[in-house]
Design a protein around this motif. Structure first.
Motif, PDB file in Angstrom:
ATOM      1  N   TYR A  18     -39.084 -77.200  31.495  1.00 42.13           N
ATOM      2  CA  TYR A  18     -39.176 -76.785  32.893  1.00 42.13           C
ATOM      3  C   TYR A  18     -40.321 -77.435  33.661  1.00 42.13           C
ATOM      4  CZ  TYR A  18     -36.443 -72.984  30.824  1.00 42.13           C
ATOM      5  OH  TYR A  18     -35.504 -72.262  30.137  1.00 42.13           O
ATOM      6  N   LEU A  19     -41.242 -78.060  32.965  1.00 40.43           N
ATOM      7  CA  LEU A  19     -42.510 -78.450  33.567  1.00 40.43           C
ATOM      8  C   LEU A  19     -42.353 -79.450  34.704  1.00 40.43           C
ATOM      9  CD1 LEU A  19     -45.541 -78.167  33.564  1.00 40.43           C
ATOM     10  CD2 LEU A  19     -45.660 -79.809  31.673  1.00 40.43           C
ATOM     11  N   LYS A  20     -41.465 -80.416  34.566  1.00 41.76           N
ATOM     12  CA  LYS A  20     -41.303 -81.422  35.616  1.00 41.76           C
ATOM     13  C   LYS A  20     -40.845 -80.786  36.917  1.00 41.76           C
ATOM     14  CE  LYS A  20     -40.336 -85.321  32.524  1.00 41.76           C
ATOM     15  NZ  LYS A  20     -39.340 -86.360  32.124  1.00 41.76           N
ATOM     16  N   ARG A  21     -39.935 -79.833  36.824  1.00 39.09           N
ATOM     17  CA  ARG A  21     -39.452 -79.149  38.031  1.00 39.09           C
ATOM     18  C   ARG A  21     -40.604 -78.456  38.748  1.00 39.09           C
ATOM     19  NH1 ARG A  21     -35.168 -74.525  36.955  1.00 39.09           N
ATOM     20  NH2 ARG A  21     -37.031 -73.546  36.056  1.00 39.09           N
ATOM     21  N   CYS A  22     -41.455 -77.805  37.978  1.00 41.50           N
ATOM     22  CA  CYS A  22     -42.610 -77.113  38.545  1.00 41.50           C
ATOM     23  C   CYS A  22     -43.567 -78.097  39.209  1.00 41.50           C
ATOM     24  CB  CYS A  22     -43.324 -76.323  37.454  1.00 41.50           C
ATOM     25  SG  CYS A  22     -44.842 -75.505  37.990  1.00 41.50           S
ATOM     26  N   LEU A  23     -43.944 -79.148  38.479  1.00 45.52           N
ATOM     27  CA  LEU A  23     -44.894 -80.123  39.013  1.00 45.52           C
ATOM     28  C   LEU A  23     -44.340 -80.830  40.247  1.00 45.52           C
ATOM     29  CD1 LEU A  23     -46.168 -81.707  35.674  1.00 45.52           C
ATOM     30  CD2 LEU A  23     -47.389 -80.089  37.151  1.00 45.52           C
ATOM     31  N   ASP A  24     -43.063 -81.177  40.223  1.00 44.53           N
ATOM     32  CA  ASP A  24     -42.450 -81.845  41.376  1.00 44.53           C
ATOM     33  C   ASP A  24     -42.559 -80.974  42.628  1.00 44.53           C
ATOM     34  OD1 ASP A  24     -41.785 -84.089  39.934  1.00 44.53           O
ATOM     35  OD2 ASP A  24     -39.721 -83.449  39.530  1.00 44.53           O
ATOM     36  N   SER A  25     -42.341 -79.668  42.465  1.00 43.33           N
ATOM     37  CA  SER A  25     -42.405 -78.781  43.630  1.00 43.33           C
ATOM     38  C   SER A  25     -43.830 -78.668  44.164  1.00 43.33           C
ATOM     39  CB  SER A  25     -41.859 -77.391  43.275  1.00 43.33           C
ATOM     40  OG  SER A  25     -42.775 -76.623  42.516  1.00 43.33           O
ATOM     41  N   LEU A  26     -44.825 -78.732  43.286  1.00 46.30           N
ATOM     42  CA  LEU A  26     -46.219 -78.642  43.728  1.00 46.30           C
ATOM     43  C   LEU A  26     -46.677 -79.937  44.390  1.00 46.30           C
ATOM     44  CD1 LEU A  26     -47.797 -76.753  40.684  1.00 46.30           C
ATOM     45  CD2 LEU A  26     -47.123 -75.814  42.904  1.00 46.30           C
ATOM     46  N   LEU A  27     -46.295 -81.068  43.812  1.00 46.53           N
ATOM     47  CA  LEU A  27     -46.697 -82.351  44.377  1.00 46.53           C
ATOM     48  C   LEU A  27     -45.988 -82.655  45.690  1.00 46.53           C
ATOM     49  CD1 LEU A  27     -46.838 -84.423  41.084  1.00 46.53           C
ATOM     50  CD2 LEU A  27     -48.771 -83.548  42.410  1.00 46.53           C
ATOM     51  N   ALA A  28     -44.890 -81.960  45.947  1.00 48.70           N
ATOM     52  CA  ALA A  28     -44.134 -82.163  47.193  1.00 48.70           C
ATOM     53  C   ALA A  28     -44.593 -81.239  48.315  1.00 48.70           C
ATOM     54  CB  ALA A  28     -42.642 -81.953  46.929  1.00 48.70           C
ATOM     55  N   GLN A  29     -45.642 -80.462  48.090  1.00 47.49           N
ATOM     56  CA  GLN A  29     -46.109 -79.530  49.102  1.00 47.49           C
ATOM     57  C   GLN A  29     -46.503 -80.240  50.404  1.00 47.49           C
ATOM     58  OE1 GLN A  29     -46.536 -75.817  48.909  1.00 47.49           O
ATOM     59  NE2 GLN A  29     -44.892 -76.536  47.556  1.00 47.49           N
ATOM     60  N   THR A  30     -46.140 -79.618  51.534  1.00 56.71           N
ATOM     61  CA  THR A  30     -46.579 -80.154  52.822  1.00 56.71           C
ATOM     62  C   THR A  30     -48.083 -80.019  52.984  1.00 56.71           C
ATOM     63  OG1 THR A  30     -46.067 -78.013  53.867  1.00 56.71           O
ATOM     64  CG2 THR A  30     -44.357 -79.711  53.936  1.00 56.71           C
ATOM     65  N   MET A  31     -48.689 -79.068  52.299  1.00 57.56           N
ATOM     66  CA  MET A  31     -50.152 -78.982  52.195  1.00 57.56           C
ATOM     67  C   MET A  31     -50.591 -79.958  51.109  1.00 57.56           C
ATOM     68  SD  MET A  31     -53.277 -77.903  52.491  1.00 57.56           S
ATOM     69  CE  MET A  31     -53.247 -76.496  53.595  1.00 57.56           C
ATOM     70  N   THR A  32     -51.202 -81.063  51.513  1.00 58.08           N
ATOM     71  CA  THR A  32     -51.536 -82.119  50.555  1.00 58.08           C
ATOM     72  C   THR A  32     -52.923 -81.938  49.934  1.00 58.08           C
ATOM     73  OG1 THR A  32     -52.362 -83.522  52.346  1.00 58.08           O
ATOM     74  CG2 THR A  32     -50.040 -83.776  51.712  1.00 58.08           C
ATOM     75  N   GLN A  33     -53.803 -81.180  50.574  1.00 57.41           N
ATOM     76  CA  GLN A  33     -55.163 -81.003  50.060  1.00 57.41           C
ATOM     77  C   GLN A  33     -55.184 -79.900  48.994  1.00 57.41           C
ATOM     78  OE1 GLN A  33     -57.060 -81.207  54.289  1.00 57.41           O
ATOM     79  NE2 GLN A  33     -58.729 -81.391  52.800  1.00 57.41           N
ATOM     80  N   ILE A  34     -54.550 -80.206  47.878  1.00 56.60           N
ATOM     81  CA  ILE A  34     -54.479 -79.262  46.768  1.00 56.60           C
ATOM     82  C   ILE A  34     -54.963 -79.951  45.502  1.00 56.60           C
ATOM     83  CG2 ILE A  34     -52.532 -77.975  47.755  1.00 56.60           C
ATOM     84  CD1 ILE A  34     -50.688 -79.458  45.793  1.00 56.60           C
TER      85      ILE A  34
END
Length: 356
Positions: A18-34
């Motif tokens: 499941y990890l790639k799905r999770c990471l992809d959703s986080l890296l695609a955030q419109t908030m980039t300063q994470i």
């Protein structure tokens, strides 16, 4: 990388599926300063390699690689190095909508908010179900209302709230929230190890966080996607010591409120949690992961119902607000009809798999 405004902590143990799905959703955030603090908690699969590959392409991923100590210790390790103004938590088998953290952050900044929360979807593979909160689009709670209402809701339900026992911990998750980092750090708020309390580490964490919060906002919009199909989740499987662990949990809750001023409804709310918790104790006992015979499982159910602390809790348990099926179920628990309670558990478990 610019200093992050949000630190997102992801505890990971054998989550290659499941990890790639999770990471992809986080890296695609419109908030980039994470920053994504990925805590590899002793995984024996390819989780660490997946993290390393992703880090090569995005410097916002910060990997902690450690021996397995459990989800609580992993999250605590993440908190200890977080650089963001706010801290969020995501489980590695879940994912988030692209605008989740931007929307939560902007609202939190506008309201100078210590804790902000959204709703969520339960994801079942073939369909989704939104967790419904009967509230306006935006609700703001100040310090006095947090202590009067929100803390009590975290501990347990009262009156008409008892109509749906499966909503017991809808407010208590950490992954639907952003916390002001200073709130957690200055008050030394950390997660309790599951070896002590079995489950509900989020509950204890939130009780402390909300107690010290000056304000809290709830956005009634589902941005988080909670995956319910993972049989390897920390919430799945059989826990043979769950009864004792839960009473350790309840004792910790009681001690916290004894040491801090609170309202009189807390004890009744905790009492209701103990009674409603017989559902979770029962489902744990009949779990397929528990390889014992039906006879042994039934004996364990009886031991739960005749436990003196549970009997005392049921003496003050009001069944009047429950729909009929739950009235029957908890009547069997209250009157210690172990055989009936056992067979109703089998029916409930079956219906959960069919209807969900």
């Amino acid at each position: 990388m610019r200093n992050p405004v949000i630190s997102i902590i992801v505890p990971i143990y054998n989550m290659e599926k499941y990890l790639k799905r999770c990471l992809d959703s986080l890296l695609a955030q419109t908030m980039t300063q994470i920053e994504i603090i990925a805590v590899n908690d002793g995984s024996t699969d390819t989780s660490l390699k997946i993290l390393s590959d992703y880090k090569k392409n995005d410097e916002r991923i910060n990997i902690i690689n450690k021996e397995n100590e459990g989800v609580s210790a992993a999250r605590n390790d993440g908190i200890s190095i977080a650089k963001g103004e706010f801290i969020g938590f995501v489980d590695p088998d879940d994912w988030v909508s692209r605008d989740m953290y931007e929307n939560l952050y902007q609202r939190a900044k506008n309201g100078n908010t210590d804790i902000i929360m959204c709703s969520y979807y339960r994801e079942f593979g073939t369909h989704s179900k939104e967790k419904k909160f009967n509230l306006p689009d935006l609700v703001t709670y100040e310090e006095s209302e947090i202590k009067k209402t929100v803390l009590r809701k975290l501990v347990g339900p009262l009156n008409e709230e008892m109509a749906n026992p499966e909503l017991l911990d809808a407010w208590g998750t950490v992954w639907t929230k952003l916390y002001r980092a200073d709130l957690l750090i200055e008050n030394e708020i950390r997660f309790t190890n599951l070896s002590e309390i079995g489950t509900n580490e989020d509950l204890l964490f939130n009780i402390e966080a909300f107690y010290y919060a000056k304000n809290f906002e709830f956005i009634n919009a589902p941005y988080y996607h909670y995956w319910r199909e993972n049989n390897n989740s920390v919430t799945s499987g059989y826990k043979p010591h769950l009864l004792g662990q839960w009473f350790t949990l309840y004792s910790k809750i009681e001690r916290f409120f004894i040491n801090n001023d609170t309202n009189k409804d807390i004890q009744l709310a905790l009492n209701n949690r103990i009674c409603i918790g017989t559902l979770g104790l029962g489902l744990n006992t009949i779990s397929k992961a528990n390889g014992e015979s039906h006879v042994k499982k039934m004996r364990k159910i009886n031991n739960i119902l005749v436990d003196q602390r549970i009997k005392q809790a049921f003496e003050h348990f009001d069944l009047s607000h429950f729909p009929l099926i739950w009235k029957v179920f908890y009547f069997c628990a209250k009157t210690r009809l172990a055989v009936s309670f056992y067979f109703l558990l089998l029916v409930i478990e079956r219906l959960r798999k069919i209807v969900r």
